[in-house]
Write a protein that holds these residues in place. Sequence first.
Motif, PDB file in Angstrom:
ATOM      1  N   SER A   1      31.427   8.354  57.676  1.00 24.74           N
ATOM      2  CA  SER A   1      32.573   9.009  57.040  1.00 24.74           C
ATOM      3  C   SER A   1      32.128  10.032  56.001  1.00 24.74           C
ATOM      4  N   ARG A   2      33.040  10.938  55.677  1.00 26.68           N
ATOM      5  CA  ARG A   2      32.873  11.918  54.613  1.00 26.68           C
ATOM      6  C   ARG A   2      34.244  12.131  53.966  1.00 26.68           C
ATOM      7  N   MET A   3      34.252  12.717  52.743  1.00 20.49           N
ATOM      8  CA  MET A   3      35.515  13.005  52.062  1.00 20.49           C
ATOM      9  C   MET A   3      35.523  14.439  51.548  1.00 20.49           C
TER      10      MET A   3
ATOM     11  N   THR B   1      43.831  10.042  50.533  1.00 23.96           N
ATOM     12  CA  THR B   1      43.820   9.258  49.305  1.00 23.96           C
ATOM     13  C   THR B   1      44.062  10.194  48.136  1.00 23.96           C
TER      14      THR B   1
ATOM     15  N   CYS C   1      31.142  10.077  50.099  1.00 24.36           N
ATOM     16  CA  CYS C   1      32.058   8.944  50.276  1.00 24.36           C
ATOM     17  C   CYS C   1      33.212   9.041  49.299  1.00 24.36           C
ATOM     18  N   THR C   2      34.152   8.126  49.446  1.00 21.01           N
ATOM     19  CA  THR C   2      35.366   8.148  48.640  1.00 21.01           C
ATOM     20  C   THR C   2      35.169   7.602  47.230  1.00 21.01           C
TER      21      THR C   2
ATOM     22  N   ALA D   1      33.569  10.520  43.638  1.00 22.62           N
ATOM     23  CA  ALA D   1      34.187  11.844  43.637  1.00 22.62           C
ATOM     24  C   ALA D   1      33.681  12.761  42.538  1.00 22.62           C
TER      25      ALA D   1
ATOM     26  N   TRP E   1      37.990  11.705  55.332  1.00 21.65           N
ATOM     27  CA  TRP E   1      38.936  11.499  54.245  1.00 21.65           C
ATOM     28  C   TRP E   1      39.262  12.817  53.555  1.00 21.65           C
ATOM     29  N   PHE E   2      40.493  12.943  53.115  1.00 19.23           N
ATOM     30  CA  PHE E   2      40.908  14.054  52.266  1.00 19.23           C
ATOM     31  C   PHE E   2      41.488  13.475  50.980  1.00 19.23           C
ATOM     32  N   ASN E   3      40.903  13.872  49.843  1.00 15.05           N
ATOM     33  CA  ASN E   3      41.509  13.519  48.564  1.00 15.05           C
ATOM     34  C   ASN E   3      42.517  14.612  48.256  1.00 15.05           C
TER      35      ASN E   3
END
Length: 308
Positions: free
Chosen positions: A249-251, A83, A266-267, A270, A30-32
């Motif tokens: 997963s990772r973010m 996200t 995780c998402t 943050a 994931w990329f915020n």
Amino acid sequence: MAPARFRDPARTAKGERRAAVSLGALRTLWFNTGTLCNLTCANCYIESSPRNDALVYLTAAEVAGYLDEAARDRLPVEEIGFTGGEPFMNPDMLAMLEDVLRRGHRALVLTNAMRPMMRHRERLAALNAAHPGLLTVRVSLDHYGPALHDLERGRGTFEITMQGMAWLAERGFRLNVAGRAAFGAEPEAALRAGYARLFAARGLPLDAADPVALMLFPEMDPGADVPEITEACWGILGKSPDSVMCASSRMVVKRRGAAAPAVLACTLLAYDPQFELGATLAEASRPVPLNHPHCARFCVLGGAACSR
């Protein structure tokens, strides 16, 4: 005085060994894209708004660096998620998305499908056409009725979002919806039936009975009382650590004032520094202690109780 819960990453308040989750294989990255958003929602878990830049915009070059690392180390990444905030407010969003799709990854973008997305509609449609089947857009639609959706996101937002969804459907995008299960005591079956009626009335090709096509998320109440998760809980609950999100997963985020992005567990977490695992995917491959109420409420228990 008894020790506070969720403080010690190794032990619970009762002195039991806390559960931890190892990264089995990095399947979803994931990329915020940043916490700025065109809306200020009443119950946004990450407090996104037009003024919140606690997580600043990632750049296309920064995202490419992580994609390069995944390719170099032959990590089994299958899907890249974006996200926010509202991802389409990030000026590099389309460049990042194009890079992901060009590399052959599946992409998932979480959006409110409003003006920021529609500003990019020509280029977005071209990307989807050039990479059929690889791009999924998950639209936040809090309720099937405009009154409750608008109560959360602002007057008139329901209809604007519906217009964005119609545009996506007409152009053949893979479309999902994220709703909320927190409105009153309406059971899940009734919620799904309500969404089904809406989708049929609007001609949207969505199966409301499919838990992926329509994901219903519970309210993230930080004051709710939840038990800590011990190593014994896996056997008690009959659940595998591999089923928890941080097992696969990772973010990536970039904090305001930071020189470089960081990788989180995780998402959902943050802002909690104990879930910042390192600057690279390799550094972030270490196990994650389940040392937060969200770990228990959303990722492990799912309505169960950790007791014999």
